[in-house]
Write a protein that holds these residues in place. Sequence first.
Motif: not given
Length: 114
Positions: A39-43, A92-98
Amino acid sequence: QVRLVESGGGLVQAGGSLRLSCAASGFISNINGMGWYRQPPGKQRELVATITPSDSTNYADSVKGRFTIFRENSKNTVFLQMNSLKPEDTAVYYCYAYGPSGYWGQGTQVIVSS
């Protein structure tokens, strides 16, 4: 329940590299695949890369050829190797588990200076 803990973010100059890690714990058997979002700033949050249980990978066009997603099954960890970083990779980088519910990590900040 699945818990995801990211690490490896930080400040880097353009052209540099970082490796993000995402360690999964809990009901690992519920996971069908893993991914990294940012998620980039403001996006809005956007997909960066995914990896399936059979190690098939998929990348956003903006990171193809620069980022690599891979995992180490013995440690239930997924990595995102980021090379040739650009200021527009700042996010901000997020990890996601499906899985049946889907699970998010807490996020790790990446800042790329020009």
